[in-house]
Motif scaffolding. Structure first.
Motif: not given
Length: 554
Positions: A203-207
């Motif tokens: 999720g952090a990578i996508f953000a």
């Protein structure tokens, strides 16, 4: 869930180097990142920041300087938040070390150097993504060959290689996409279901990726690799949404307040950047654009066709539609298709960059799936086929990049030489230049036009104009072909005033000027000549003198 086996990998490894020692595997994983770093820095050295690539680089250099000056980001249209933040950190850190008084004047004086530094920073980030991603893939598959196949995505196409070097959102987007693909491969192929912590990482990578480029949005489909653990899937969704909103509100609020409106404008009009008649797609250009994209990278297109084929073969043959490898390959195919449609609508080849750089990772999953489907296929044969494909793509990319670098260097040398000729021919003349004439002194103007001119208020503009005047002795005169405004140190001006201030005027333009685009210059009855493709207009001085000066600069 029953996927036919506990692990996603067959019992006998898919790659022939599974029993290679860890030390040798680590050394092999270092090869591609080292090659990439050397190649991209060398390529960058041939691409002057004031050359043809002034658009979009200057916009992000100026925006980073604006943010460092305390105004926040003024660009939200890609949105490029991480790119602006990188430049801002460089400016703030450098100014702190130098104990600069006025950070705006400090940044303008070192404008080109800041761009070079940001390019190098991007190269280091992508190299780190290749190295870290390679280690993750290598450990997951127990294979250095698989890691190197994954890393080959950095060399998939010359256009992608170019924009990985340029100071633009595409560079950091590529780094984030590559590292994200390594995590996807780990979540897909690990014997154990992905953990909640891994979901948070996804999720952090996508953000970060979505904050870098709106085109990163289709990568959300890779969340299917987390479906073996619903908590991991939910954690990724929550982290991605909150992370993007929080990161944007802190560093670039315009992404939330204005950026999505810009996307709607693009989606509801057939022309570029929300221009043209209402509608989604201009089918008169759509199919031809799609054909050009496929022809530009036929091997990449073939890889995604193969991914669709092996995913369907498993689902139909094994009657398993929830298999993680098939789901991930299916997601990759849909991501490629989404980018293909979007790029065919709003054509620029490098908009295919995200699925292109993932090609190596997709190849790794294809090899795994083929071995699961047909265990009798020798791992060496599959590795040689995939490795040969990557080697061919990489070789073509480096050959094309070398040719582009030499051409850019040649053109930039002509632009620099013409700048010297203008000064030598008319040292007392007003030296006016526009975009795309590769004038070393002009690159700040594009950054101004894309940030302060569009979104800055008057006090901000006055501050930057005054800072330029204090830092440079010679005024910055810009003939703007976009806004049809003549600028003097970023302030609106006129040729009538310029003619009164200077005994002569020399103007360089990339195109022939007409009554509208001349911004009043033609009213002064200028002399005109063409020097190496650049249109030169002179008032109070013979254009032939500039040509003679240019020839003397050899």
């Amino acid at each position: 869930m029953n996927h036919g086996s506990t692990t996603m990998m067959p019992d006998d490894c898919c790659f022939p180097d599974a029993r290679v020692s860890g030390r040798i595997r680590t050394l092999l994983i270092l090869v591609v990142p080292s090659l990439y770093l050397a190649a991209t820095l060398l390529y960058s050295a041939y691409q002057a920041v004031w050359g043809v690539q002034v658009d979009p680089e200057s916009a992000y250099t100026m925006n980073g300087l604006v943010a460092a000056a305390g105004y926040g980001s003024l660009k939200f249209d890609h949105p490029g938040t991480t790119t602006t933040l990188l430049v801002e950190l460089i400016v703030r850190g450098w100014a702190l070390l130098a104990r600069a008084g006025d950070i705006v004047a400090f940044g303008l004086e070192r404008y080109d150097a800041i761009t070079w530094a940001a390019r190098a920073g991007e190269a280091l980030v992508l190299t780190a993504a290749l190295l870290a991603g390679g280690i993750i893939v290598g450990r997951t598959t127990h294979s250095a060959i698989a890691a190197m196949l994954f890393q080959a995505g950095a060399f998939v196409h010359a256009d992608a290689f170019h924009f990985q070097m340029v100071l633009a959102p595409e560079s950091l987007m590529a780094a984030i996409a590559l590292f994200g693909m390594a995590i996807v491969i780990k979540a897909t192929l690990d014997a154990h279901p992905p953990s909640t912590g891994l979901g948070i990482v996804c999720g952090a990578i996508f953000a970060l990726g979505f904050s870098t480029k709106y085109l990163y949005l289709p990568q959300a489909l890779f969340a299917v690799c987390l479906l073996r653990n619903r908590r991991a899937f939910v954690a990724a969704a929550i982290t991605g949404a909150i992370g993007f909103i929080g990161f944007s509100l802190i560093f670039n609020p315009g992404t939330i307040t204005r950026g999505f409106g810009w996307l709607v404008q693009i989606a509801t009009h057939k022309g570029n950047y929300g221009e043209g008649e209402p509608g989604f797609i201009d089918f008169g250009m759509f199919w031809s654009n799609m054909a050009e994209i496929i022809n530009a990278a036929p091997l990449v297109f073939g890889v995604y066709v193969a991914a669709a084929a092996v995913a369907l073969a498993w689902c139909i043959g094994r009657r398993s539609w929830r298999d993680p490898v098939s789901l991930t390959l299916g997601a990759a195919v849909l991501i490629h298709a989404a980018h293909l449609v979007a790029t065919s609508k709003h054509y620029a080849l490098h908009y295919m960059m995200a699925p292109w750089v993932l090609t190596g990772g997709v190849l790794v999953l294809i090899v795994v799936q083929v071995r699961r489907l047909v265990p009798a296929v020798p791992p060496v044969a599959l590795s040689l086929l995939a490795g040969g494909l990557c080697a061919a793509m990489s070789a073509m990319t480096l050959v094309d990049a070398r040719a582009a670098a030499l051409q850019a260097s040649h053109l930039n040398a002509i632009g620099a030489r013409l700048s010297k000729a203008v000064v030598a021919a008319g040292p007392a003349c007003a030296n006016v230049s526009g975009m795309f004439v590769r004038a070393p002194e002009n690159d700040m103007n594009h950054g101004w036009d894309m940030t302060l001119q569009l979104w800055g208020d008057q006090p901000m503009r006055d501050r930057f104009s005054a800072a330029y005047a204090s830092a440079f002795r010679v005024p910055l005169l810009d003939h703007n072909g976009y806004t049809h405004v003549l600028k003097n140190n970023f302030r609106p001006y006129s040729y009538a005033k310029l003619g009164a201030d200077y005994p002569c005027i020399i103007v360089r333009s990339a195109v022939v000027l007409d009554a509208e685009s001349s911004i009043g210059l033609l009213a002064l009855n200028p002399d005109h000549c063409v020097i190496e493709g650049t249109h030169v207009y002179t008032v109070g001085l013979a254009c032939a003198k500039v040509r003679s000066s240019f020839l003397e600069q050899r």
